[in-house]
Design an enzyme around this catalytic site. Structure first.
Site, PDB file in Angstrom:
ATOM      1  N   GLU A 158      17.897 -26.128  12.540  1.00  0.00           N
ATOM      2  CA  GLU A 158      17.434 -24.982  13.326  1.00  0.00           C
ATOM      3  C   GLU A 158      16.942 -23.848  12.427  1.00  0.00           C
ATOM      4  O   GLU A 158      15.973 -23.170  12.747  1.00  0.00           O
ATOM      5  CB  GLU A 158      18.557 -24.483  14.249  1.00  0.00           C
ATOM      6  CG  GLU A 158      18.892 -25.439  15.384  1.00  0.00           C
ATOM      7  CD  GLU A 158      17.704 -25.699  16.298  1.00  0.00           C
ATOM      8  OE1 GLU A 158      16.852 -24.808  16.448  1.00  0.00           O
ATOM      9  OE2 GLU A 158      17.623 -26.810  16.854  1.00  0.00           O
ATOM     10  N   CYS A 204       2.787 -29.215  26.985  1.00  0.00           N
ATOM     11  CA  CYS A 204       2.334 -27.862  27.308  1.00  0.00           C
ATOM     12  C   CYS A 204       1.933 -27.167  26.009  1.00  0.00           C
ATOM     13  O   CYS A 204       2.492 -26.158  25.607  1.00  0.00           O
ATOM     14  CB  CYS A 204       3.445 -27.088  28.015  1.00  0.00           C
ATOM     15  SG  CYS A 204       2.901 -25.568  28.811  1.00  0.00           S
ATOM     16  N   CYS A 209      -1.676 -31.344  31.465  1.00  0.00           N
ATOM     17  CA  CYS A 209      -0.977 -31.061  32.720  1.00  0.00           C
ATOM     18  C   CYS A 209      -0.687 -32.325  33.516  1.00  0.00           C
ATOM     19  O   CYS A 209       0.307 -32.395  34.250  1.00  0.00           O
ATOM     20  CB  CYS A 209      -1.778 -30.063  33.557  1.00  0.00           C
ATOM     21  SG  CYS A 209      -1.906 -28.433  32.790  1.00  0.00           S
ATOM     22  N   CYS A 246       2.668 -33.634  32.738  1.00  0.00           N
ATOM     23  CA  CYS A 246       3.790 -32.694  32.826  1.00  0.00           C
ATOM     24  C   CYS A 246       4.682 -32.993  34.027  1.00  0.00           C
ATOM     25  O   CYS A 246       4.190 -33.138  35.156  1.00  0.00           O
ATOM     26  CB  CYS A 246       3.267 -31.264  32.913  1.00  0.00           C
ATOM     27  SG  CYS A 246       4.576 -30.040  33.077  1.00  0.00           S
ATOM     28  N   CYS A 275       3.629 -25.330  38.788  1.00  0.00           N
ATOM     29  CA  CYS A 275       3.242 -24.467  37.677  1.00  0.00           C
ATOM     30  C   CYS A 275       2.173 -23.465  38.117  1.00  0.00           C
ATOM     31  O   CYS A 275       1.099 -23.844  38.589  1.00  0.00           O
ATOM     32  CB  CYS A 275       2.712 -25.319  36.524  1.00  0.00           C
ATOM     33  SG  CYS A 275       2.108 -24.335  35.139  1.00  0.00           S
TER      34      CYS A 275
END
Length: 393
Positions: free
Chosen positions: A77, A236, A243, A246, A252
């Site tokens: 991270e 995205c 799309c 998705c 959306c």
DNA sequence: GACACGTGGAG
DNA sequence: TCTCCAAGTGT
């Protein structure tokens, strides 16, 4: 739950989530898009859908996946902050090989750690990582704190990174907020305030919290968190989102209004100043003189070439040390671009034929040219020295 | 809130 | 070449 959803859908004072325009009106009359067709995105199914999509279509083979070891998750991270996955993979594996656990990292010196970060950028991350390891050994009995809130008190770990560690290692239901999530949420919920603005960030965090609060207790928080990032990174995307692929495309806002490329709204950019410097490449008996950069500051903790404001300053510093500045050869200049300025570098090569600076001055060090591989060099300095080495060969 | 803090990939 | 910005945090 319905109340929370409603509150979110309605938008809050000063927030940028819009009320859906009244039915019968058209948003883009020329396109004939009926605004009455636009639905406010429902909150409750969002997280489970993203979670299930992750398990089916997300990324599963990144080097830091498939573990619940907080140390490995933490390291990944930190390396991934403002840094793309492809740039991190090699660094992550080399770092883990050298520092396999938090104890080995805490036991090392900062000078032993920095070479494993050199070239990755944002070197305060490495300095904080090292400090954090020592703090966990000293104050947390060698293991990470049990909650995101406690984790976020450690150096180099903010709210989002703490949440990511807690979600992946412990399954804690704390939401993250990174570039991927920001993009997905701005599009999905039609959040159109400039990113980075306090009110926009507050709205994004609140949205993230509401989604988790609305999700069933059965939610696999690690998969959801990963799914959010996978969605932003692979579907995205910034330029041309896919799309059709998705899992949450039906509700959306950006897709319904054709605003995929407008959202998120970037904050206004500032002019980037230009700076110039000269660097001395002093070579003697197969060694080069390096100087440790002060921290905090650019390249803090790394070993760089002695740097001067201009060629005159470089020359007088050489003469003051009894070095024949007139013999210095000007090498090809280069431009290095930082986030907040552009640095024009003029390197000067000076090959000493007699023993000079037998003892390196404080903060400086003679480094063998064949040991530069393991040196903690800034990226452009490595580039300069690689050119020199191939020239001298 | 503004700014410091790296580097490289993508379009 | 140039812009944008990527698993953000600290001051």
């Amino acid at each position: 739950m319905a109340a929370a959803k409603n509150k979110h859908a309605a938008g809050r004072d000063g927030g940028s989530v819009r009320h859906p325009p009244p039915p019968q009106q058209t948003l883009f009359p020329e396109d004939g898009v009926a605004v009455g067709d636009i639905q406010v995105p429902p909150l409750e199914p969002f997280a489970p859908i993203v979670m299930q999509w992750q398990k089916r279509a997300g990324r599963h083979h990144l080097p830091w996946q498939g573990t619940r070891d907080p140390y490995r998750i933490w390291l990944s991270e930190i390396m991934l902050q403002q840094t793309q996955v492809s740039a991190v993979i090699g660094y992550y594996q080399r770092f883990l090989e050298r520092f396999p656990d938090i104890r080995s990292l805490a036991a090392a010196s900062q000078d032993e750690v920095m070479p494993y970060w050199a070239g990755l950028g944002y070197y305060a991350r490495a300095r904080n990582l090292h400090r954090c390891a020592q703090e966990i050994i000293a104050h947390w009995n060698g293991s990470f704190p049990p909650t995101a809130e406690q984790i976020s008190t450690l150096p180099g770990i903010g709210r989002s990174t703490a949440a990511a560690i807690a979600a992946f290692a412990y399954g804690e239901r704390s939401p993250i907020m990174d570039g991927n999530v920001r993009r997905v949420f701005c599009r999905y919920f039609g959040i159109d305030g400039p990113t980075g603005k306090t009110s926009t960030e507050a709205e994004l965090w609140e949205t993230a919290e509401r989604i988790v609060a609305a999700a069933p207790a059965s939610l696999d928080m690690a998969a959801y968190t990963q799914g959010l990032m996978d969605l932003g990174a692979t579907v995205c995307t910034r330029g041309m989102p896919d799309c059709a692929a998705c899992p949450v495309n039906t509700h959306c806002i950006a897709r319904q209004t054709g605003r995929q490329t407008e959202l998120p709204v970037p904050r206004q950019k500032k002019a980037v100043p230009e700076r110039h410097c000269s660097m001395l490449v002093l070579v003697r008996e197969g060694q080069v003189l390096l100087e440790q950069r002060p921290s905090p500051g650019i390249w803090g903790g790394l070993w760089s070439l002695p740097q001067f404001d201009d060629a005159e300053a470089l020359a007088s510093a050489c003469e003051a040390q009894g070095l024949p500045a007139a013999n210095a050869q000007r090498m090809a200049g280069l431009l290095h671009v930082f986030t907040h300025f552009r640095l024009h570098i003029d390197p000067w090569l000076l090959q000493a034929t007699v023993p000079v600076l037998q003892e390196a001055p404080a903060g400086k060090r003679w480094t063998p040219l064949d040991a530069l591989d393991q040196a903690a060099l800034p990226a452009p300095v490595r580039k300069i020295l690689e050119g020199i080495v191939s020239t001298l060969r």
